[in-house]
Design a protein around this motif. Sequence first.
Motif, PDB file in Angstrom:
ATOM      1  N   THR A 157     -77.264  27.957 -55.199  1.00  0.00           N
ATOM      2  CA  THR A 157     -78.053  27.058 -53.524  1.00  0.00           C
ATOM      3  C   THR A 157     -79.294  26.111 -54.257  1.00  0.00           C
ATOM      4  O   THR A 157     -79.507  25.107 -53.228  1.00  0.00           O
ATOM      5  CB  THR A 157     -77.558  27.743 -52.278  1.00  0.00           C
ATOM      6  OG1 THR A 157     -76.523  28.395 -52.707  1.00  0.00           O
ATOM      7  CG2 THR A 157     -77.921  27.222 -50.815  1.00  0.00           C
ATOM      8  N   LEU A 197     -78.663  23.340 -55.918  1.00  0.00           N
ATOM      9  CA  LEU A 197     -77.955  22.247 -55.465  1.00  0.00           C
ATOM     10  C   LEU A 197     -79.315  21.343 -54.562  1.00  0.00           C
ATOM     11  O   LEU A 197     -79.266  20.527 -54.252  1.00  0.00           O
ATOM     12  CB  LEU A 197     -76.566  22.768 -54.466  1.00  0.00           C
ATOM     13  CG  LEU A 197     -75.926  22.036 -53.443  1.00  0.00           C
ATOM     14  CD1 LEU A 197     -75.373  21.142 -54.166  1.00  0.00           C
ATOM     15  CD2 LEU A 197     -75.346  22.931 -52.434  1.00  0.00           C
ATOM     16  N   ALA A 225     -77.701  18.509 -53.925  1.00  0.00           N
ATOM     17  CA  ALA A 225     -77.908  17.498 -52.383  1.00  0.00           C
ATOM     18  C   ALA A 225     -77.919  16.048 -52.249  1.00  0.00           C
ATOM     19  O   ALA A 225     -78.813  15.980 -52.358  1.00  0.00           O
ATOM     20  CB  ALA A 225     -77.404  18.237 -51.601  1.00  0.00           C
ATOM     21  N   VAL A 262     -77.057  16.173 -46.738  1.00  0.00           N
ATOM     22  CA  VAL A 262     -76.498  17.999 -46.937  1.00  0.00           C
ATOM     23  C   VAL A 262     -78.184  18.588 -46.757  1.00  0.00           C
ATOM     24  O   VAL A 262     -77.441  19.443 -46.396  1.00  0.00           O
ATOM     25  CB  VAL A 262     -75.838  18.008 -47.975  1.00  0.00           C
ATOM     26  CG1 VAL A 262     -75.565  19.384 -48.734  1.00  0.00           C
ATOM     27  CG2 VAL A 262     -74.546  16.846 -48.014  1.00  0.00           C
ATOM     28  N   VAL A 290     -79.235  19.441 -42.765  1.00  0.00           N
ATOM     29  CA  VAL A 290     -77.855  19.914 -42.930  1.00  0.00           C
ATOM     30  C   VAL A 290     -78.613  21.549 -43.143  1.00  0.00           C
ATOM     31  O   VAL A 290     -78.255  22.710 -42.201  1.00  0.00           O
ATOM     32  CB  VAL A 290     -76.892  19.964 -42.635  1.00  0.00           C
ATOM     33  CG1 VAL A 290     -75.908  20.829 -42.453  1.00  0.00           C
ATOM     34  CG2 VAL A 290     -76.547  17.901 -41.787  1.00  0.00           C
ATOM     35  N   MET A 291     -78.395  22.020 -44.422  1.00  0.00           N
ATOM     36  CA  MET A 291     -78.064  22.988 -45.270  1.00  0.00           C
ATOM     37  C   MET A 291     -79.568  24.193 -44.760  1.00  0.00           C
ATOM     38  O   MET A 291     -79.448  24.832 -44.568  1.00  0.00           O
ATOM     39  CB  MET A 291     -77.861  23.031 -46.221  1.00  0.00           C
ATOM     40  CG  MET A 291     -76.550  22.448 -46.776  1.00  0.00           C
ATOM     41  SD  MET A 291     -75.696  22.845 -47.540  1.00  0.00           S
ATOM     42  CE  MET A 291     -76.270  24.672 -48.567  1.00  0.00           C
ATOM     43  N   PRO A 338     -81.863  23.732 -42.196  1.00  0.00           N
ATOM     44  CA  PRO A 338     -82.424  24.763 -40.752  1.00  0.00           C
ATOM     45  C   PRO A 338     -80.859  25.561 -40.756  1.00  0.00           C
ATOM     46  O   PRO A 338     -81.291  26.943 -40.531  1.00  0.00           O
ATOM     47  CB  PRO A 338     -81.522  23.051 -39.809  1.00  0.00           C
ATOM     48  CG  PRO A 338     -81.831  22.091 -40.607  1.00  0.00           C
ATOM     49  CD  PRO A 338     -81.824  22.624 -42.219  1.00  0.00           C
ATOM     50  N   ALA A 339     -79.780  25.795 -41.489  1.00  0.00           N
ATOM     51  CA  ALA A 339     -78.760  26.319 -41.699  1.00  0.00           C
ATOM     52  C   ALA A 339     -79.663  27.981 -42.311  1.00  0.00           C
ATOM     53  O   ALA A 339     -78.991  29.056 -41.746  1.00  0.00           O
ATOM     54  CB  ALA A 339     -77.891  25.834 -41.867  1.00  0.00           C
ATOM     55  N   VAL A 340     -79.917  27.474 -43.453  1.00  0.00           N
ATOM     56  CA  VAL A 340     -80.739  28.256 -44.242  1.00  0.00           C
ATOM     57  C   VAL A 340     -81.696  29.038 -43.737  1.00  0.00           C
ATOM     58  O   VAL A 340     -81.787  30.780 -43.259  1.00  0.00           O
ATOM     59  CB  VAL A 340     -80.846  27.741 -45.401  1.00  0.00           C
ATOM     60  CG1 VAL A 340     -81.607  29.190 -46.506  1.00  0.00           C
ATOM     61  CG2 VAL A 340     -80.390  27.338 -46.549  1.00  0.00           C
ATOM     62  N   ALA A 341     -82.870  28.934 -42.811  1.00  0.00           N
ATOM     63  CA  ALA A 341     -83.605  28.829 -41.950  1.00  0.00           C
ATOM     64  C   ALA A 341     -83.293  30.053 -41.142  1.00  0.00           C
ATOM     65  O   ALA A 341     -83.463  31.118 -40.339  1.00  0.00           O
ATOM     66  CB  ALA A 341     -84.772  28.112 -41.878  1.00  0.00           C
ATOM     67  N   LEU A 342     -82.132  29.364 -40.336  1.00  0.00           N
ATOM     68  CA  LEU A 342     -80.936  30.389 -38.937  1.00  0.00           C
ATOM     69  C   LEU A 342     -80.477  31.612 -40.136  1.00  0.00           C
ATOM     70  O   LEU A 342     -80.634  32.688 -38.947  1.00  0.00           O
ATOM     71  CB  LEU A 342     -80.256  29.365 -38.396  1.00  0.00           C
ATOM     72  CG  LEU A 342     -79.116  30.168 -36.586  1.00  0.00           C
ATOM     73  CD1 LEU A 342     -80.223  30.110 -36.396  1.00  0.00           C
ATOM     74  CD2 LEU A 342     -78.074  29.238 -37.558  1.00  0.00           C
TER      75      LEU A 342
END
Lengths: 291, 276
Positions: free
Chosen positions: B79, B82, B87, B91, B94-95, B97-101
Motif C-alpha cells: 500500500t 502504491l 496512485a 486516490v 482519499v487514501m 486521511p483514510a490511513v490516518a483514520l
Amino acid sequence: MTNQALSPARPVHQVPTRHRLRLGSRILKALCWLAGLITMSSLVLIVVYVLARGIPHLKPSMFAVKYNSRNVSMLHAIINTITMTGLALMFSVPVGVMGGIYLAEYAKPGSRLVRMIRVTAETLAGIPSIVYALFGQLAFVITLKMGISILSGALTLAIMTLPLVLRQTEESLLSVPMSYREGSFGLGAGKLRTTLRIVLPPATLGILASVLLSIGRISGETAALIYTSGTATRIASLGKSGRTLSVHLYQLQQESRYTDEAFAVAVVLLLIVIIMNALSSFIAGKLSKKG
Amino acid sequence: MRGLFLASACVCVLAVFFISAFLFVNGLPFFAKYSALDFITGTEWAPLRDVFGILPMIVGSFYVTFIALLIGAPIGVFTAILLACFAPKPVVKVMKPAVALLAGIPSVVYGFFGLMVLVPLSRTLFGGTGKSVLVASVLLSIMVLPTIIQTSEAAIRAVPQSYYEGSLALGATHESSVFRAVVPAARSGIISGIVLGLGRAIGETMAIIMVAGNNPRMPGNILSGVRTLTVNVLMEMGYAADVHLESLIATGVVLFVIVMAINFLFSFITRKRIAQ
C-alpha cells in the motif's frame, strides 16, 4: 545502488529478458493496488458496519442524565471523557509546547541532553498502554494516594500524550523560516520575545493539529484507564472514579444484552475520532499549502 | 524562562525514569520470592496455587504478533508503494486521511468489531468458539497497517529522485524502476516501519482481550485460544493481591523489557539509515 551502477555489466545470459521483467513488475504493481484495496476496504468495512449497527440505537434515552440499567445512558461517560481530555491536555499541552520550544529554539542540536530527551520521548511514545496502566496505578492511585479517580487517569494520559505534543511543537517551530528570527533579532528583540511573539504564532496551527490527535487518543484510550480512573457509572468530579466512553464500551460488551447500546457508544467514539482526524488533516492541508 | 523550557523538555526523561523505577521497584521483590527462571520458562499459570509461569503468554504475544505481521506487513508495504509511486493524486488524497483514520480508531472499537464480526465468522468457518490466535492476528494486522504504511511511504518518498531517473535513463519502465531501484533503496526505512508495527502489536491489549479466548495455556494451532502478556496483566489486575499482584507487575516488567528491546532495534536501524 550507485555501486551497482558502476560495477561491470552482468553477463548477457543473466539479464532477464525485457518481457519477463515487465511481467514481474506488472504483477507487483497489481499487488500494490490489491493491497491498497484491502487497506481501504478494511477501513470502510469497520466504519460502515459500526455506524450501521449503532446509529439506529442512538435513542434520546441514552443521553439521560442518570445512568440506570434500563436506559444504559452514556451521557456520564461523554462528560467524563470531556473532563478527562481537558484535564490531561491541561498538563500535557503546556509541558509539551514549552519542551518543544526548548528543543527547537534553545537547545544545542546534537548535544547529549537533546539526544536523551529525543530518545526518552520516543520511548514514551512506544510504551504500551497496559504498562501505563500499571504505572498509573502504582504511582498515582497508590503511592500518591489519589485513589482510582479522574485525576489519576488524566495524569497517566498526560504522560502518554506528551511526546505527541512535544514532537509536533518542535517540528512546527523548526519549519518557521530562519529569516523570521533574524528579522526579529535585527529589530532588537530578545530571544524570548522573538520566540513567543514571532516564531510561536505561525507554529500554532501545527501544535493545534497535535492537540486534536491527542483528543482522539485520549477518548479512545481504555487499558490505561480501567484501573486508574475506574468504571463507576456517574458524572465524576476530579477526585472520584468515573468511566470514559471507551471504558463504557468495554464494560458494555462484556454483557451480551447490551450489544446494541455498545454499538451506539462505538458510533459516538468513531465520530469523535473522525471529526478530530478531519480537523487535523484540514489543518495539515492548510499548512502544506502555505509552505 | 529558559529554565522553565528546559525543565519541561526534561519531563520526558523524568517520566521514563519514574515509569521504569515504579515498575522495577514494585516488580523486582517478586523475584525474591519466585525464581525468575521459573517465571519466564514456567508453562503453568495458576495464581491460586502460587504457580506463576508466563512462558505461554510470552509465546502467545510473539505468536499473535508474528502472524499479524505476516499478514499486515506485505499489505502495508505494498500500500505504501502504491501511495508513493503509482496512485494518481486524487486516490492519494482519499487514501492518506483514510490511513490516518485507521490509526485513530480506538483499539476498543477494533476489539468490539472483531468480537461481533470476525469471531462469529471464524466460528462458522472453522468451528470452535471462534476466539483464536487467527482472529486476534487478523485484527492486529489491520491495526498495524497505518504504522507500516506511513513509515514506509515516508521512506520511499525520501529516496533521491536521481535513483528513479537513473533507472529510467537505463531504459527501465516506470514499474521496474520503482521495484528495482526505488524500493530497494528504501529498504531499511521499510524495515524500521515493520519493527515499529511489531512494537505496536506486542503492546496491544484491548483488541486482543476481546477476541483471543485468553486461556493461559500454551497456544496450539492458529485456531486455538491464546493469552498474551498484555491481556494477562489487564485481566487479573482487578482482583489480584499480594504475590499475585506482584507477579502481574513482573509480567509488566517483562513486557516493558521486550518493548524497550524492540525500540532499541528500531532506533538502531534508523540510526544506521541516517549514517548511510
